[in-house]
Design a protein around this motif. Structure first.
Motif, short mmCIF file in Angstrom:
data_model
loop_
_atom_site.label_atom_id
_atom_site.label_comp_id
_atom_site.label_asym_id
_atom_site.label_seq_id
_atom_site.Cartn_x
_atom_site.Cartn_y
_atom_site.Cartn_z
N SER A 75 0.80 -1.22 0.00
CA SER A 75 0.00 0.00 0.00
C SER A 75 0.83 1.26 0.00
O SER A 75 0.32 2.33 -0.28
N SER A 76 2.15 1.16 0.34
CA SER A 76 2.98 2.37 0.39
C SER A 76 3.21 2.94 -1.00
O SER A 76 3.20 4.15 -1.18
N LEU A 77 3.41 2.09 -1.95
CA LEU A 77 3.67 2.58 -3.30
C LEU A 77 2.45 3.29 -3.89
O LEU A 77 2.58 4.39 -4.41
N PRO A 78 1.25 2.72 -3.81
CA PRO A 78 0.10 3.49 -4.31
C PRO A 78 -0.11 4.80 -3.58
O PRO A 78 -0.51 5.79 -4.19
N ALA A 79 0.16 4.85 -2.27
CA ALA A 79 -0.01 6.11 -1.52
C ALA A 79 0.96 7.17 -2.04
O ALA A 79 0.59 8.33 -2.20
N ASP A 80 2.22 6.77 -2.28
CA ASP A 80 3.19 7.72 -2.81
C ASP A 80 2.77 8.21 -4.20
O ASP A 80 2.90 9.39 -4.51
N ALA A 81 2.25 7.28 -4.99
CA ALA A 81 1.82 7.69 -6.33
C ALA A 81 0.64 8.64 -6.27
O ALA A 81 0.57 9.62 -7.02
N ILE A 82 -0.30 8.37 -5.34
CA ILE A 82 -1.45 9.26 -5.19
C ILE A 82 -1.01 10.63 -4.72
O ILE A 82 -1.48 11.66 -5.21
N GLN A 83 -0.07 10.68 -3.76
CA GLN A 83 0.43 11.96 -3.27
C GLN A 83 1.12 12.74 -4.38
O GLN A 83 0.97 13.95 -4.49
N SER A 84 1.91 12.01 -5.21
CA SER A 84 2.59 12.68 -6.31
C SER A 84 1.60 13.26 -7.31
O SER A 84 1.75 14.40 -7.77
N ARG A 85 0.53 12.49 -7.62
CA ARG A 85 -0.47 13.01 -8.55
C ARG A 85 -1.21 14.19 -7.96
O ARG A 85 -1.55 15.15 -8.67
N SER A 86 -1.44 14.16 -6.63
CA SER A 86 -2.11 15.29 -5.98
C SER A 86 -1.26 16.54 -6.05
O SER A 86 -1.76 17.63 -6.31
N LEU A 87 0.06 16.39 -5.82
CA LEU A 87 0.96 17.54 -5.90
C LEU A 87 0.99 18.08 -7.32
O LEU A 87 1.01 19.31 -7.52
N ASP A 88 1.01 17.19 -8.31
CA ASP A 88 1.01 17.65 -9.70
C ASP A 88 -0.26 18.42 -10.02
O ASP A 88 -0.22 19.45 -10.68
N ARG A 89 -1.42 17.91 -9.55
CA ARG A 89 -2.68 18.59 -9.82
C ARG A 89 -2.71 19.95 -9.14
O ARG A 89 -3.12 20.95 -9.73
N ASP A 90 -2.26 20.01 -7.90
CA ASP A 90 -2.23 21.28 -7.17
C ASP A 90 -1.26 22.26 -7.82
O ASP A 90 -1.53 23.47 -7.88
N ALA A 91 -0.13 21.75 -8.29
CA ALA A 91 0.84 22.63 -8.95
C ALA A 91 0.26 23.23 -10.23
O ALA A 91 0.46 24.42 -10.52
N ILE A 92 -0.50 22.43 -10.98
CA ILE A 92 -1.11 22.93 -12.21
C ILE A 92 -2.17 23.98 -11.89
O ILE A 92 -2.23 25.05 -12.52
N ILE A 93 -3.00 23.70 -10.88
CA ILE A 93 -4.05 24.66 -10.51
C ILE A 93 -3.44 25.96 -10.01
O ILE A 93 -3.83 27.07 -10.43
N ASN A 94 -2.47 25.86 -9.09
CA ASN A 94 -1.86 27.06 -8.53
C ASN A 94 -1.12 27.87 -9.59
O ASN A 94 -1.18 29.10 -9.60
N SER A 95 -0.41 27.17 -10.48
CA SER A 95 0.30 27.87 -11.56
C SER A 95 -0.68 28.60 -12.47
O SER A 95 -0.43 29.73 -12.89
N SER A 96 -1.81 27.94 -12.76
CA SER A 96 -2.80 28.57 -13.64
C SER A 96 -3.39 29.82 -13.00
O SER A 96 -3.56 30.86 -13.65
N VAL A 97 -3.70 29.74 -11.69
CA VAL A 97 -4.26 30.90 -10.99
C VAL A 97 -3.26 32.05 -10.96
O VAL A 97 -3.61 33.21 -11.22
N LEU A 98 -2.00 31.74 -10.65
CA LEU A 98 -0.98 32.79 -10.59
C LEU A 98 -0.75 33.41 -11.96
O LEU A 98 -0.62 34.64 -12.08
N LEU A 99 -0.69 32.58 -12.99
CA LEU A 99 -0.50 33.12 -14.33
C LEU A 99 -1.67 33.99 -14.76
O LEU A 99 -1.49 35.03 -15.41
N LEU A 100 -2.88 33.58 -14.40
CA LEU A 100 -4.06 34.37 -14.73
C LEU A 100 -4.01 35.73 -14.02
O LEU A 100 -4.28 36.77 -14.65
N ALA A 101 -3.66 35.71 -12.74
CA ALA A 101 -3.58 36.97 -11.99
C ALA A 101 -2.50 37.89 -12.55
O ALA A 101 -2.72 39.09 -12.73
#
Length: 280
Positions: A75-101
């Motif tokens: 279960s550790s490997l899927p958790a790390d993968a989920i966390q990595s995907r969450s960070l990638d999604r948050d990075a895309i959202i935050n980058s988009s908001v900052l670029l828009l502003a």
């Protein structure tokens, strides 16, 4: 060859997978080891070797421990993968908001002189754009001071919180992309709201009262009149606003009144001392 010798020779030859012995009067049969018997012997030998290599029966506790360890490892490997995907999604959202502003701000800043720059050189445009933007801001400030100060405070507090979060990451260990993924958008929005509904309106009222007091009551018009203004600002308005900021953030985070009160008591004196050290 005589008939007796021929019969004796036939009796001694193998026949049908069997051999007859003439040593017994009854001509008893002595069977050979057939393939089926050899296969059974091989299976029995393999089973004997496997039983020697088979470990002892494990206890229930050891089996449970092994199962838990296996589940944790799988279960550790899927958790790390989920966390990595969450960070990638948050990075895309935050980058988009900052670029828009940033894009909206740049569009307003660079379009301040649209329609009147025909024939201007690049140097003239670079010189006039900052001046005309400041003039436009002061015009809006004079027409709607409360709203303009509220929006300005909200923007400043949001930018300040983004900088504060980026500074919390250890330098050299996290890249810009990782920092954007860990950026707490709700915290930034809370700071923006605190500046919008708190600091902007409160500072507008405070500085109008302060200027009226020092100009019309104290009659301070000397070059050094900023000294008492700064002292009063840091010792009176500073603690009031800092505690108001803590109160607003605590309410937005649904903290209990006791926790908000403890935060106020813990931060009031250190914030006053930090403010007094900043100005000199």
């Amino acid at each position: 060859m005589s008939l007796a010798k021929t019969s004796l020779l036939l009796l001694t030859l193998p026949f049908g997978g069997e051999a007859f012995s003439s040593s017994s009067p009854l001509l008893s049969r002595r069977p050979n080891v057939t393939p089926t018997v050899r296969h059974a012997a091989t299976l029995e030998s393999n089973a004997s070797e496997a039983s020697e290599l088979r470990p002892a029966n494990p206890s229930p506790s050891s089996v449970a421990t092994a199962v838990i360890a296996s589940d944790a490892t799988s279960s550790s490997l899927p958790a790390d993968a989920i966390q990595s995907r969450s960070l990638d999604r948050d990075a895309i959202i935050n980058s988009s908001v900052l670029l828009l502003a940033v894009g909206i701000v740049l569009e307003h800043v660079l379009s301040v002189d649209v329609g009147i720059t025909r024939g201007w050189t690049a140097a003239e445009i670079a010189e006039r754009v900052p001046i005309d933007n400041w003039r436009s801001y002061t015009d809006v400030l004079n027409m709607a001071p409360l709203r303009t100060k509220a929006l300005t405070s909200g923007a400043v507090y949001a930018i300040g919180d983004v900088i504060a979060q980026s500074r919390q990451e250890e330098e050299g260990e996290e890249g810009t992309y990782s920092m954007l993924g860990k950026l707490d958008r709700w915290r930034v929005l809370r700071s923006l709201a605190a500046g919008l509904i708190g600091h902007g309106p409160m500072s507008h009222v405070w500085y109008r009262v302060s200027e009226d007091f020092f100009d019309n009551v104290m009659h301070l018009h000397a070059w050094w009149d900023f000294v008492p203004k700064v002292i009063v600002d840091q010792t009176v308005f500073g603690p009031v606003w800092n505690n108001s900021y803590i109160l607003l953030l605590g309410l937005m985070q649904l903290h209990t009144p006791s926790r908000i009160w403890e935060d106020m008591k813990r931060t009031t004196i250190p914030l006053i001392l930090s403010g007094l050290r900043l100005w000199p």
